[in-house]
Design an enzyme around this catalytic site. Sequence first.
Site, PDB file in Angstrom:
ATOM      1  N   HIS A   1      40.123  49.972  48.466  1.00  0.00           N
ATOM      2  CA  HIS A   1      39.007  49.437  49.240  1.00  0.00           C
ATOM      3  C   HIS A   1      39.252  49.736  50.713  1.00  0.00           C
ATOM      4  CE1 HIS A   1      38.257  46.228  45.892  1.00  0.00           C
ATOM      5  NE2 HIS A   1      37.769  47.414  45.571  1.00  0.00           N
TER       6      HIS A   1
ATOM      7  N   MET B   1      42.406  41.322  47.043  1.00  0.00           N
ATOM      8  CA  MET B   1      41.634  40.089  46.977  1.00  0.00           C
ATOM      9  C   MET B   1      40.490  40.246  45.987  1.00  0.00           C
ATOM     10  SD  MET B   1      41.459  37.075  48.459  1.00  0.00           S
ATOM     11  CE  MET B   1      40.284  35.734  48.700  1.00  0.00           C
TER      12      MET B   1
ATOM     13  N   SER C   1      43.457  46.899  46.924  1.00  0.00           N
ATOM     14  CA  SER C   1      42.644  46.421  48.043  1.00  0.00           C
ATOM     15  C   SER C   1      43.576  45.929  49.141  1.00  0.00           C
ATOM     16  CB  SER C   1      41.675  45.319  47.570  1.00  0.00           C
ATOM     17  OG  SER C   1      40.783  44.970  48.608  1.00  0.00           O
ATOM     18  N   THR C   2      43.493  44.665  49.527  1.00  0.00           N
ATOM     19  CA  THR C   2      44.299  44.153  50.627  1.00  0.00           C
ATOM     20  C   THR C   2      45.786  44.362  50.355  1.00  0.00           C
ATOM     21  OG1 THR C   2      42.638  42.445  50.929  1.00  0.00           O
ATOM     22  CG2 THR C   2      44.713  42.156  52.107  1.00  0.00           C
TER      23      THR C   2
ATOM     24  N   ASP D   1      37.849  42.724  41.448  1.00  0.00           N
ATOM     25  CA  ASP D   1      37.442  44.088  41.126  1.00  0.00           C
ATOM     26  C   ASP D   1      38.560  44.787  40.363  1.00  0.00           C
ATOM     27  OD1 ASP D   1      35.924  46.425  41.098  1.00  0.00           O
ATOM     28  OD2 ASP D   1      36.711  47.120  43.026  1.00  0.00           O
TER      29      ASP D   1
END
Length: 369
Positions: free
Chosen positions: A206, A299, A180-181, A302
């Site tokens: 993401h 973050m 993600s991030t 997940d």
Amino acid sequence: MRVAAQSPEGSPLILVVDDSAVVRQALSAILAAAGMRVEVAADPIVAAERMRRHRPDALVLDLEMPRMDGLTFLRTLMSQPDPVPALICSSLADPGSSAALQALEEGAVGIVTKPRLGVKGFLEESAAKLVDAVREATRAQVRRRAPAPGPRLGADAVISPRPARPLAETTSKVVAVGASTGGTEALRVLLEQLTPEVPGIAIVQHMPEAFTAAFARRLDQTCAIEVKEAAQGDRLSPGRALIAPGNHHLAVRRTGAHYVAEILDGPPVCRHRPSVDVLFRSAAQAAGANAVGVILTGMGSDGAQGLLEMREAGAHTIAQDEATSVVFGMPRAAIAAGAADHVAALGEIPGLIVDLASRSGAGTRAAAR
């Protein structure tokens, strides 16, 4: 050393850099209502002066501004020894646009696309999402970006839980990766080190719809392996990485002796679509001990449950370490759940994937302990 100006209560300081007075006013009100301190600047030149006086915890940065565009300013920020995390909030950052993708590649921790009309109303309606994005930015561990060496070419609601059925050790292998991030850069580092002999790779990053195709094309230009946005039925063959299309879940399915991509609709899982948990669960069910699971910077949580399901099905599992993660949330959650066999620095993960994929799965893993 990071020395951000903090109130006695420790509330983060956010610098909003936008040439629109309406946007500056709306964002200031939204962030202040969430307990943050806010400073504003009408362009990057003013912002640089503000930052000399008080180092913010994060920036909310427009791209289209007078005197210096936001992308140039972002590039300058990321070249500093201790760069400030920057969240892009711009009408130029349409999903899939080159400006938005370039901002992510230059080190932005996130993108919020604002409309060209009705901006104030949009910001107010999206207040909760904006606050979450800014808070995430304040927690990001961004690092100085070295200049490029030269021009570059170029889940239950979705998959029902059931006991994993590990496949025979003679079947082909598959690698499942979630991020993600900070993941756009982490995936570049990871994939550029892999050779065409690596097993097929399924990736969830993401990322909003329409970004993923352009992201995959850029990686394909710089990697020795093939990288593409996943389509229904695409084969996960050696030397190929498939990236989940934005706004769709990606699952791994076995057909005969091969693995293929399945593109699924369904509700967001862990607030995300695509979801890492969906991918990892599918890999656990389809490949069992013939899979390697990797969870990278991001973050939230997940992927933690899905990685645990992969491990319980006999797969080898890896989590990126805190020191090299932009945001340690997803790897931390996986480690806390007991889902990670290995915790490794980003630069070590490509070699670890190759090594683990050459082993025989759960039995080898147990014997190695």
